[in-house]
Write a protein that holds these residues in place. Structure first.
Motif, PDB file in Angstrom:
ATOM      1  N   ALA A  85      78.773  31.251  28.186  1.00 51.93           N
ATOM      2  CA  ALA A  85      80.066  30.711  28.609  1.00 51.93           C
ATOM      3  C   ALA A  85      81.013  30.546  27.428  1.00 51.93           C
ATOM      4  O   ALA A  85      82.220  30.770  27.559  1.00 51.93           O
ATOM      5  CB  ALA A  85      79.867  29.379  29.325  1.00 51.93           C
ATOM      6  N   GLY A 112      84.784  32.013  27.175  1.00 52.46           N
ATOM      7  CA  GLY A 112      85.906  31.131  26.863  1.00 52.46           C
ATOM      8  C   GLY A 112      86.683  31.608  25.653  1.00 52.46           C
ATOM      9  O   GLY A 112      87.917  31.597  25.648  1.00 52.46           O
ATOM     10  N   HIS A 151      87.404  40.816  34.608  1.00 50.35           N
ATOM     11  CA  HIS A 151      86.817  39.880  35.569  1.00 50.35           C
ATOM     12  C   HIS A 151      87.319  40.215  36.975  1.00 50.35           C
ATOM     13  O   HIS A 151      88.447  40.680  37.151  1.00 50.35           O
ATOM     14  CB  HIS A 151      87.158  38.445  35.197  1.00 50.35           C
ATOM     15  CG  HIS A 151      86.747  38.081  33.799  1.00 50.35           C
ATOM     16  ND1 HIS A 151      85.617  38.562  33.190  1.00 50.35           N
ATOM     17  CD2 HIS A 151      87.335  37.278  32.884  1.00 50.35           C
ATOM     18  CE1 HIS A 151      85.508  38.079  31.969  1.00 50.35           C
ATOM     19  NE2 HIS A 151      86.558  37.291  31.753  1.00 50.35           N
ATOM     20  N   TYR A 161      81.968  32.285  37.383  1.00 50.53           N
ATOM     21  CA  TYR A 161      82.353  31.355  36.329  1.00 50.53           C
ATOM     22  C   TYR A 161      83.575  30.556  36.747  1.00 50.53           C
ATOM     23  O   TYR A 161      84.382  31.008  37.560  1.00 50.53           O
ATOM     24  CB  TYR A 161      82.699  32.117  35.042  1.00 50.53           C
ATOM     25  CG  TYR A 161      81.505  32.773  34.401  1.00 50.53           C
ATOM     26  CD1 TYR A 161      80.693  32.077  33.518  1.00 50.53           C
ATOM     27  CD2 TYR A 161      81.199  34.106  34.681  1.00 50.53           C
ATOM     28  CE1 TYR A 161      79.587  32.681  32.932  1.00 50.53           C
ATOM     29  CE2 TYR A 161      80.104  34.711  34.099  1.00 50.53           C
ATOM     30  CZ  TYR A 161      79.303  33.998  33.221  1.00 50.53           C
ATOM     31  OH  TYR A 161      78.213  34.601  32.647  1.00 50.53           O
ATOM     32  N   VAL A 171      89.670  26.607  26.165  1.00 47.51           N
ATOM     33  CA  VAL A 171      89.165  26.936  27.498  1.00 47.51           C
ATOM     34  C   VAL A 171      87.701  26.525  27.590  1.00 47.51           C
ATOM     35  O   VAL A 171      86.881  26.935  26.775  1.00 47.51           O
ATOM     36  CB  VAL A 171      89.300  28.450  27.780  1.00 47.51           C
ATOM     37  CG1 VAL A 171      88.762  28.790  29.165  1.00 47.51           C
ATOM     38  CG2 VAL A 171      90.759  28.888  27.654  1.00 47.51           C
ATOM     39  N   VAL A 180      84.356  26.801  29.868  1.00 44.79           N
ATOM     40  CA  VAL A 180      83.826  27.684  30.909  1.00 44.79           C
ATOM     41  C   VAL A 180      82.460  27.168  31.351  1.00 44.79           C
ATOM     42  O   VAL A 180      81.636  26.776  30.522  1.00 44.79           O
ATOM     43  CB  VAL A 180      83.714  29.144  30.400  1.00 44.79           C
ATOM     44  CG1 VAL A 180      83.057  30.032  31.447  1.00 44.79           C
ATOM     45  CG2 VAL A 180      85.093  29.693  30.037  1.00 44.79           C
ATOM     46  N   ARG A 181      82.251  27.179  32.650  1.00 43.44           N
ATOM     47  CA  ARG A 181      80.960  26.817  33.237  1.00 43.44           C
ATOM     48  C   ARG A 181      80.594  27.872  34.275  1.00 43.44           C
ATOM     49  O   ARG A 181      81.473  28.427  34.939  1.00 43.44           O
ATOM     50  CB  ARG A 181      81.013  25.461  33.955  1.00 43.44           C
ATOM     51  CG  ARG A 181      81.376  24.269  33.085  1.00 43.44           C
ATOM     52  CD  ARG A 181      80.265  23.940  32.099  1.00 43.44           C
ATOM     53  NE  ARG A 181      80.429  22.640  31.486  1.00 43.44           N
ATOM     54  CZ  ARG A 181      81.149  22.402  30.392  1.00 43.44           C
ATOM     55  NH1 ARG A 181      81.799  23.391  29.809  1.00 43.44           N
ATOM     56  NH2 ARG A 181      81.227  21.191  29.881  1.00 43.44           N
ATOM     57  N   THR A 182      79.311  28.128  34.439  1.00 47.59           N
ATOM     58  CA  THR A 182      78.876  28.960  35.555  1.00 47.59           C
ATOM     59  C   THR A 182      78.965  28.114  36.817  1.00 47.59           C
ATOM     60  O   THR A 182      79.034  26.879  36.742  1.00 47.59           O
ATOM     61  CB  THR A 182      77.421  29.445  35.380  1.00 47.59           C
ATOM     62  OG1 THR A 182      76.561  28.302  35.407  1.00 47.59           O
ATOM     63  CG2 THR A 182      77.235  30.237  34.095  1.00 47.59           C
ATOM     64  N   ASN A 231      83.242  21.538  25.338  1.00 48.39           N
ATOM     65  CA  ASN A 231      82.602  22.802  24.968  1.00 48.39           C
ATOM     66  C   ASN A 231      81.290  22.594  24.225  1.00 48.39           C
ATOM     67  O   ASN A 231      80.558  23.545  23.991  1.00 48.39           O
ATOM     68  CB  ASN A 231      83.538  23.649  24.100  1.00 48.39           C
ATOM     69  CG  ASN A 231      84.446  24.510  24.944  1.00 48.39           C
ATOM     70  OD1 ASN A 231      84.168  24.765  26.111  1.00 48.39           O
ATOM     71  ND2 ASN A 231      85.537  24.960  24.359  1.00 48.39           N
ATOM     72  N   ALA A 245      86.742  28.620  34.745  1.00 45.96           N
ATOM     73  CA  ALA A 245      87.435  28.385  33.479  1.00 45.96           C
ATOM     74  C   ALA A 245      88.411  27.236  33.669  1.00 45.96           C
ATOM     75  O   ALA A 245      89.169  27.201  34.644  1.00 45.96           O
ATOM     76  CB  ALA A 245      88.182  29.640  33.033  1.00 45.96           C
TER      77      ALA A 245
END
Length: 191
Positions: free
Chosen positions: A61, A65, A40, A11, A82, A84-86, A113, A13
Motif C-alpha cells: 500500500a 500511495g 487502476h 484499495y 496519501v 492507502v489501505r486494502t 502511514n 486511497a
C-alpha cells in the motif's frame, strides 16, 4: 481477482488536506482520471474530501500511495500525503472499533502511514481533552468527539504527538468507503 497473471486487489486511497476551506483543490473527476492514468481500474470517489476506491495489481500500500503522491505532484502541482489501505485492511479497521458508535458523525478514524507510536501518544495529556476519546489501533487512531469534530480540541494538538501525518474520516465515511470497496454500496458515489 487476477489480471495479467498477477493478483488484483481493491484499495482505498485517502488524500490528506485537500478541498479544505477552498485550498488545495482537487476535483474528484481529476482524481479519478489520475488514478486511471496509473492503470487502476473500477475507480470511484466518495464525497469531495479525497476518498477513492480502485482495483490495482497487488502491491504494498505504501508503494501505491507513493505513486499517487508523485502523480498528483506532477499533474496537479500539489504535495499531498496519501494513505492507502486494502479493502481487507479497511474491514479490519471497522471490525476493531474499540467503542460503541453512539453517533457516527461524531466517531472518527485518523489513518496513518506508519504504525502508531504509542510512546509519543502516551506523552499527550488525554484528560485535558475529556470527554473526547482516543484509542490507538495499529496504523489508525479511533476517536469520539461528543461535541462534534468541528468543536473538538484534540485534533489540533494530536499532530504534535504523532510520528507521521494522518487524515481523519468520520465513521459514516469509513463505512461507506468499506461498502464501496467491497462492492456493496448501492448508493451512487458523489464527487
Amino acid at each position: 481477482m487476477t489480471g495479467d497473471g498477477g493478483t488484483m486487489a481493491r484499495y482505498v486511497a485517502l488524500l490528506r488536506g485537500i478541498n479544505v476551506g477552498g485550498h488545495r483543490k482537487v476535483r474528484m473527476a481529476d482524481l479519478r482520471a489520475l488514478l486511471a492514468g496509473l492503470g487502476h481500474t473500477h475507480v470511484a470517489t466518495l464525497l469531495q474530501s479525497g476518498n477513492a476506491v480502485f482495483t490495482a495489481p497487488e502491491r504494498p500500500a505504501t508503494a501505491i500511495g507513493a505513486d499517487i503522491e508523485a502523480r498528483i505532484a506532477a499533474e496537479l502541482g500539489l504535495t499531498v500525503t496519501v494513505m492507502v489501505r486494502t479493502s481487507a485492511d479497511l474491514r479490519q479497521v471497522v471490525e476493531r472499533l474499540p467503542f460503541e458508535v453512539r453517533d457516527p458523525a461524531k466517531c472518527a478514524v485518523s489513518f496513518l502511514n506508519t504504525p502508531v507510536d504509542r510512546d509519543r501518544l502516551a506523552a499527550m495529556d488525554h484528560a485535558a481533552f475529556a470527554p473526547e476519546e482516543l484509542v490507538a489501533g495499529e496504523r489508525e487512531l479511533y476517536m469520539y468527539f461528543p461535541n462534534g469534530l468541528g468543536r473538538a480540541k484534540m485534533p489540533a494538538v494530536l499532530g504534535r504527538h504523532l510520528a507521521a501525518p494522518g487524515t481523519v474520516r468520520n465513521w459514516n465515511t469509513v463505512t461507506r468507503l468499506l461498502a464501496l470497496a467491497e462492492g456493496v454500496d448501492h448508493r451512487p458515489p458523489t464527487g
